[in-house]
Design a protein around this motif. Structure first.
Motif, PDB file in Angstrom:
ATOM      1  N   LEU A 166       0.533  -1.306   0.005  1.00 23.67           N
ATOM      2  CA  LEU A 166      -0.004   0.063  -0.040  1.00 23.67           C
ATOM      3  C   LEU A 166       0.938   1.319   0.044  1.00 23.67           C
ATOM      4  N   GLY A 167       2.166   1.193   0.119  1.00 28.19           N
ATOM      5  CA  GLY A 167       3.122   2.334  -0.148  1.00 28.19           C
ATOM      6  C   GLY A 167       3.306   3.112   1.336  1.00 28.19           C
ATOM      7  N   LEU A 168       3.019   2.215   2.348  1.00 32.81           N
ATOM      8  CA  LEU A 168       2.976   2.771   3.903  1.00 32.81           C
ATOM      9  C   LEU A 168       4.227   2.482   4.497  1.00 32.81           C
ATOM     10  N   ASP A 169       5.327   1.904   3.643  1.00 37.84           N
ATOM     11  CA  ASP A 169       6.520   1.501   4.252  1.00 37.84           C
ATOM     12  C   ASP A 169       7.111   2.822   4.860  1.00 37.84           C
ATOM     13  N   ASP A 170       7.670   2.904   6.143  1.00 39.56           N
ATOM     14  CA  ASP A 170       8.462   3.784   6.697  1.00 39.56           C
ATOM     15  C   ASP A 170       9.950   3.943   6.496  1.00 39.56           C
ATOM     16  N   GLY A 171      10.482   2.796   5.870  1.00 42.36           N
ATOM     17  CA  GLY A 171      11.757   2.626   5.298  1.00 42.36           C
ATOM     18  C   GLY A 171      12.703   2.425   6.446  1.00 42.36           C
ATOM     19  N   LEU A 172      12.234   1.861   7.775  1.00 41.05           N
ATOM     20  CA  LEU A 172      13.106   1.707   8.721  1.00 41.05           C
ATOM     21  C   LEU A 172      13.678   0.302   8.708  1.00 41.05           C
ATOM     22  N   PRO A 173      15.132   0.100   9.033  1.00 39.31           N
ATOM     23  CA  PRO A 173      15.577  -1.272   8.936  1.00 39.31           C
ATOM     24  C   PRO A 173      14.934  -2.249   9.719  1.00 39.31           C
ATOM     25  N   ARG A 174      14.797  -3.404   9.131  1.00 35.65           N
ATOM     26  CA  ARG A 174      14.210  -4.584  10.119  1.00 35.65           C
ATOM     27  C   ARG A 174      15.144  -5.869   9.892  1.00 35.65           C
ATOM     28  N   GLY A 175      14.894  -6.557  11.008  1.00 37.76           N
ATOM     29  CA  GLY A 175      15.764  -7.654  11.130  1.00 37.76           C
ATOM     30  C   GLY A 175      16.732  -7.228  12.525  1.00 37.76           C
ATOM     31  N   THR A 176      17.738  -8.143  12.559  1.00 35.19           N
ATOM     32  CA  THR A 176      18.877  -8.168  13.639  1.00 35.19           C
ATOM     33  C   THR A 176      19.894  -6.851  13.342  1.00 35.19           C
ATOM     34  N   ARG A 177      20.339  -6.452  14.189  1.00 36.80           N
ATOM     35  CA  ARG A 177      21.499  -5.202  13.861  1.00 36.80           C
ATOM     36  C   ARG A 177      22.977  -6.064  13.823  1.00 36.80           C
ATOM     37  N   PRO A 178      23.752  -5.638  13.009  1.00 31.24           N
ATOM     38  CA  PRO A 178      24.945  -6.160  12.759  1.00 31.24           C
ATOM     39  C   PRO A 178      25.945  -6.425  14.109  1.00 31.24           C
ATOM     40  N   TRP A 179      25.805  -5.548  14.917  1.00 29.48           N
ATOM     41  CA  TRP A 179      26.607  -5.497  16.225  1.00 29.48           C
ATOM     42  C   TRP A 179      26.070  -6.542  17.066  1.00 29.48           C
ATOM     43  N   CYS A 180      24.617  -6.615  17.310  1.00 29.36           N
ATOM     44  CA  CYS A 180      23.831  -7.737  18.028  1.00 29.36           C
ATOM     45  C   CYS A 180      24.291  -9.000  17.335  1.00 29.36           C
ATOM     46  N   LYS A 181      24.154  -9.304  16.276  1.00 32.26           N
ATOM     47  CA  LYS A 181      24.426 -10.637  15.518  1.00 32.26           C
ATOM     48  C   LYS A 181      25.769 -10.972  15.843  1.00 32.26           C
TER      49      LYS A 181
END
Length: 542
Positions: free
Chosen positions: A261-276
């Motif tokens: 629907l074009g409502l994506d906020d563009g924020l990153p999803r998933g685990t962060r590199p430093w956390c991984k």
């Protein structure tokens, strides 16, 4: 014969005279047609055999040939009156249910099954019985007045945990829901289910249920998770944690719909590199060894336990699922050194191992009994027995000579077993007995053993030696101990060749004269006759 004919003619006359007033079954052909109509299941066709009173009458005795077992049902509203007549069934069996009276089938009267019994209301009382209420009343009062667990309440009141749990769940469900954070009335409680997921408390499910349903609805698709949480008076962080932990499919479908629907906020999803990177070593350790718990992995890798647990639940669901499956398969299958349903190893604690190390060494290397070992090492006899049965059952079975296989029950009652201490007790006596020349009783007396116990041990553990010492059959069909012949051999020779009496020979060789005399009469009767003949000849010569 004339009586039979007269009764048959009178029955026929009765049929002819009454057929005008009331219909019924008089002839064999009518019976066959009636049975066909009854089996067809069309009650309106039965009116041809009865009048307005709906009573079908038999006016004669009949014969009926069937194949197999036949069960017919008389429709409601109709009555079958056999009027005391008999229906002879051949080739099978017949059962007619419904309103049937005065009908005999193969000489047996049919039980009258009235439709009124079917329509009779059940007198069973609904609800909880008075005796059940009285039984659980003290526990119920504790349940409503305190925060004690059901297990603790049952322990104090001396009742079954499963029984009291079922009683509360059926008759006081609203109290159970209230304890789990769901407040409702008694009437509403029956329609509320505790939809508890793994690791989610019932009150937590009730708290976030509406917000999670909103996240899965297109009506709230333009809102993000934090906004939805604010709408329902919840924390956005906690709602997100609930979604990631228990409802990941809701998040995935929601993100796909928002992107479409074009409502994506563009924020990153998933685990962060430093956390991984931080939890990578602990994740690999858990993948490589299913026996390692999350707490142990966190301690070895020097990371936060709660953080590692959340990281696994959010981003390594397949690993968590596989570990759960392994534990479920291990439930109620306790094998030494294997994982259990709790995720721990089925093994004794290091303190227990250290406590019984010396006693176990003596049990493995000496023939001493477990009781003597426990007394010598200063450990509890009962505790040492339990330790052996739980963790070293293979050694117990090895001592007793019983086959043992891990995870399978042991047959302790197959034969009587002796421990090594008992074997050592009889070892010298058995060796002396094998040398020959002595009876079992003499060997037992020499070593201070009980003769019958010694014989029983020989019978079970030295069957060949026991058989060689036992009674044997002779050529004449009798039985004789092997050592008896050796004992009486010289005396028998003198008895057969001289006139010396049994008492004199027994006195000379030092054995009982009665036993010697019975041995001769039982085993060598011809020798006794020969001796008597020799005595008579000697008297004649004198």
């Amino acid at each position: 014969m004339q009586d039979v004919k007269s009764r048959h003619s009178s029955a026929s006359e009765l049929c002819l005279t009454t057929n005008m007033a009331a219909k019924g079954i008089c002839q064999q052909e009518e019976l066959t047609s009636f049975m066909t109509t009854l089996a067809s299941g069309k009650p309106e066709n039965l009116d041809a055999y009865c009048g307005r009173d709906k009573i079908i009458r038999f006016y004669n005795n009949f014969q009926l040939g069937l194949v197999g077992n036949t069960m017919l049902t008389l429709p409601d509203g109709y009555t079958l009156n056999g009027m005391g007549h008999n229906l002879t069934v051949t080739g099978g069996s017949l059962t007619i249910s419904g309103d049937v009276s005065e009908l005999y089938i193969n000489g047996k009267k049919q039980n009258q099954i009235r439709t009124a019994l079917k329509k009779k209301k059940c007198n069973r009382t609904r609800g909880c019985k008075l005796e059940t209420e009285a039984k659980y009343r003290p526990a119920y009062e504790l349940y409503t007045a305190t925060d004690l667990s059901i297990a603790e309440i049952c322990r104090q009141c001396g009742i079954s945990i499963s029984g009291f749990s079922r009683y509360i769940g059926i008759y006081h469900r609203h109290l159970m829901l209230e304890r789990n954070g769901i407040k409702c009335s008694r009437e509403e409680a029956d329609g509320i289910k505790i939809n508890q997921r793994r690791g989610q408390r019932p009150e937590t499910h009730a708290k976030y249920k509406e917000a999670i349903a909103a996240c899965d609805s297109m009506d709230y698709i333009e809102y993000n998770v934090s906004q939805i949480a604010h709408e329902f008076g919840l924390s956005g962080t906690n709602l997100g944690r609930q979604l990631r932990t228990h409802y990941p499919e809701v998040l995935e479908s929601r993100e796909r719909a928002r992107q479409r629907l074009g409502l994506d906020d563009g924020l990153p999803r998933g685990t962060r590199p430093w956390c991984k990177e931080q939890y990578a070593e602990a994740v690999e350790l858990l993948r490589a060894d299913c026996y390692v718990t999350v707490q142990e992995a966190a301690d070895r890798c020097n990371v936060s336990y709660t953080g590692l647990e959340q990281h696994l639940i959010f981003y390594h669901k397949e690993l968590v699922g596989n570990r759960i499956k392994i534990r479920e398969q291990a439930t109620k299958q306790q094998h030494k050194g294997k994982i259990t349903g709790r995720g721990t190893l089925h093994a004794p604690t290091p303190e227990t191992i250290e406590k019984y190390t010396e006693a176990l060494h003596l049990y493995r290397t000496t023939p001493m009994s477990a009781r003597k070992i426990a007394k010598r090492t200063g450990v509890s006899i009962r505790g040492f027995y339990d330790y052996l049965q739980t963790w070293h059952k293979d050694l117990v079975c090895e001592r007793k000579g019983i086959p043992y296989e891990e995870g399978k029950p042991v047959d302790w009652s197959s034969v009587r077993k002796y421990n090594p201490d008992t074997a050592a007790k009889y070892a010298e006596a058995i060796a002396r007995l094998k040398e020959g020349g002595l009876t079992t009783a003499k060997v037992a007396a020499e070593f201070g053993l009980h003769p019958e116990c010694f014989r029983q041990y020989l019978k079970e553990h030295e069957p060949e030696l026991h058989a060689s010492l036992g009674m044997r059959k002779t050529e004449n069909g009798g039985v004789m101990a092997p050592h008896s012949m050796e004992k009486y051999k010289e005396a028998l020779h003198l008895y057969a060749t001289t006139t010396e009496s049994i008492k004199s020979l027994a006195r000379r060789f030092g054995f009982n004269d009665c036993s010697f005399g019975q041995f001769i009469r039982r085993q060598f009767p011809e020798l006794h006759e020969q001796h008597q003949k020799l005595v008579r000849q000697t008297k004649k010569t004198d």
